[in-house]
Design a protein around this motif. Structure first.
Motif, mmCIF file in Angstrom:
data_model
loop_
_atom_site.group_PDB
_atom_site.id
_atom_site.type_symbol
_atom_site.label_atom_id
_atom_site.label_comp_id
_atom_site.label_asym_id
_atom_site.label_seq_id
_atom_site.Cartn_x
_atom_site.Cartn_y
_atom_site.Cartn_z
ATOM 1 N N SER A 19 -28.066 52.583 -72.311
ATOM 2 C CA SER A 19 -26.949 52.607 -73.273
ATOM 3 C C SER A 19 -27.035 53.774 -74.256
ATOM 4 N N ILE A 20 -27.285 54.955 -73.711
ATOM 5 C CA ILE A 20 -27.236 56.177 -74.528
ATOM 6 C C ILE A 20 -26.293 57.148 -73.812
ATOM 7 N N PRO A 21 -25.581 58.018 -74.569
ATOM 8 C CA PRO A 21 -24.583 58.862 -73.923
ATOM 9 C C PRO A 21 -25.162 59.999 -73.091
ATOM 10 N N GLN A 22 -24.406 60.358 -72.042
ATOM 11 C CA GLN A 22 -24.680 61.563 -71.254
ATOM 12 C C GLN A 22 -23.955 62.700 -71.961
ATOM 13 N N VAL A 23 -24.683 63.717 -72.378
ATOM 14 C CA VAL A 23 -24.047 64.852 -73.037
ATOM 15 C C VAL A 23 -24.138 66.041 -72.084
ATOM 16 N N SER A 24 -23.018 66.325 -71.418
ATOM 17 C CA SER A 24 -22.990 67.392 -70.419
ATOM 18 C C SER A 24 -22.117 68.539 -70.925
ATOM 19 N N THR A 25 -22.722 69.708 -71.140
ATOM 20 C CA THR A 25 -21.909 70.852 -71.599
ATOM 21 C C THR A 25 -20.893 71.229 -70.520
ATOM 22 N N GLY A 26 -21.272 71.093 -69.238
ATOM 23 C CA GLY A 26 -20.330 71.393 -68.159
ATOM 24 C C GLY A 26 -19.097 70.499 -68.253
ATOM 25 N N SER A 63 -24.681 59.331 -80.792
ATOM 26 C CA SER A 63 -25.908 60.073 -80.460
ATOM 27 C C SER A 63 -27.096 59.613 -81.303
ATOM 28 N N LYS A 64 -26.852 58.728 -82.244
ATOM 29 C CA LYS A 64 -27.922 58.334 -83.168
ATOM 30 C C LYS A 64 -29.101 57.663 -82.461
ATOM 31 N N ARG A 65 -28.777 56.830 -81.439
ATOM 32 C CA ARG A 65 -29.850 56.102 -80.746
ATOM 33 C C ARG A 65 -30.501 56.938 -79.639
ATOM 34 N N GLY A 66 -29.956 58.139 -79.414
ATOM 35 C CA GLY A 66 -30.500 59.000 -78.375
ATOM 36 C C GLY A 66 -29.406 59.532 -77.462
ATOM 37 N N TYR A 67 -29.833 60.339 -76.489
ATOM 38 C CA TYR A 67 -28.867 60.950 -75.565
ATOM 39 C C TYR A 67 -29.595 61.595 -74.409
#
Ligand code: AP5
Ligand code: MG
Ligand code: ZN
Length: 217
Positions: free
Chosen positions: A25-32, A77-81
């Motif tokens: 339950s942490i977001p995927q942060v994809s620049t693409g 993003s606070k809990r991670g990513y």
């Protein structure tokens, strides 16, 4: 948990990031993905980025660093990513490390996914992505039940503009010249792991989970 996924185009960063995102339950942060969304919306950023992406080149550092700094301020993003496709140059890695310091945070694991070029080529030429929910498929390795239709949401599947053979080769060269050195950059740190990216999506996921669950370095 803060995680960086490294690896060449088609290594499975996006596929694995989605599975990790669901499990923890942490977001995927994809620049693409962020850049492709800007291209689809024809924003100023999108118009600028498209000229680089279509050629298989990296978008300038200042642009992507700005995108990431904004994105990591978001509440989710606070809990991670999971960083997927960033950093990609030493300058981006330095900027990230500076930003983390400022926020009093650090990266828990860096996982590099290794796959050889002939396999990458097969993966990228057969990739299909959902326009609506961004789920990834492959015509041979992970086929949708109905051609061009997403199993998950019924949306339309599309092929990425940069998944043409000549652009794939260019992206791979750019990876070797500008991004592969990040393995050394993070390799000096005990939280770096390099894994084999072959053997099916589930096999790779199991390797990642064993690192996330059992690495206490
Ligand atoms: P980006 O979108 O990040 O593309 P990329 O790094 O080239 O990586 P891909 O998304 O192509 O591959 P992936 O590793 O995510 O593989 P996937 O999981 O989809 O960047 C695109 C462009 O944006 C760049 O060229 C650049 O211009 C710009 N950009 C982005 N970030 C930037 C940055 N930080 N700085 C500057 N510019 C930036 O898997 C691929 C296929 O294989 C799928 O079909 C999948 O189903 C299949 N597959 C996955 N795993 C397996 C497996 N284990 N076995 C069999 N098949 C598998
Ligand atoms: Mg991807
Ligand atoms: Zn979908």
């Amino acid at each position: 948990m803060r995680l960086i996924l490294l690896g060449p185009p088609g290594a499975g960063k996006g596929t694995q990031a989605k599975l990790i995102s669901k499990k923890y339950s942490i977001p995927q942060v994809s620049t693409g993905d962020i850049l492709r969304m800007a291209v689809a919306e024809k924003t100023q950023l999108g118009i600028k980025a498209k000229s680089f992406m279509d050629k298989g080149l990296l978008v300038p550092d200042d642009v992507v660093i700005g995108i990431i700094e904004n994105r990591l301020k978001d509440d989710d993003s606070k809990r991670g990513y999971i960083l997927d496709g960033f950093p990609r140059t030493t300058a981006q890695a330095d900027a990230l490390s500076k930003n983390l310091k400022k926020m009093g945070a650090e990266i828990d694991h860096v996982i590099d996914i290794e796959v050889e070029y002939n396999e990458l080529l097969k993966r990228l030429t057969g990739r299909r992505t959902c326009r609506k929910c961004n789920e990834g498929f492959h015509i041979l390795f992970n086929p949708p039940k109905k051609e061009w239709i997403c199993d998950k949401c019924g949306g339309e599947l599309y092929q990425r503009d940069d998944d043409r053979e000549e652009t794939i080769l260019k992206r791979f060269k750019v990876y070797q010249e500008q991004s592969a050195q990040l393995k050394d950059y993070y390799g000096k740190n005990g939280r770096f792991f390099s894994i084999k990216g072959t053997g099916g999506v589930k096999g790779v996921f199991d390797r990642i989970i064993s690192i996330l669950e059992y690495d206490n370095s």
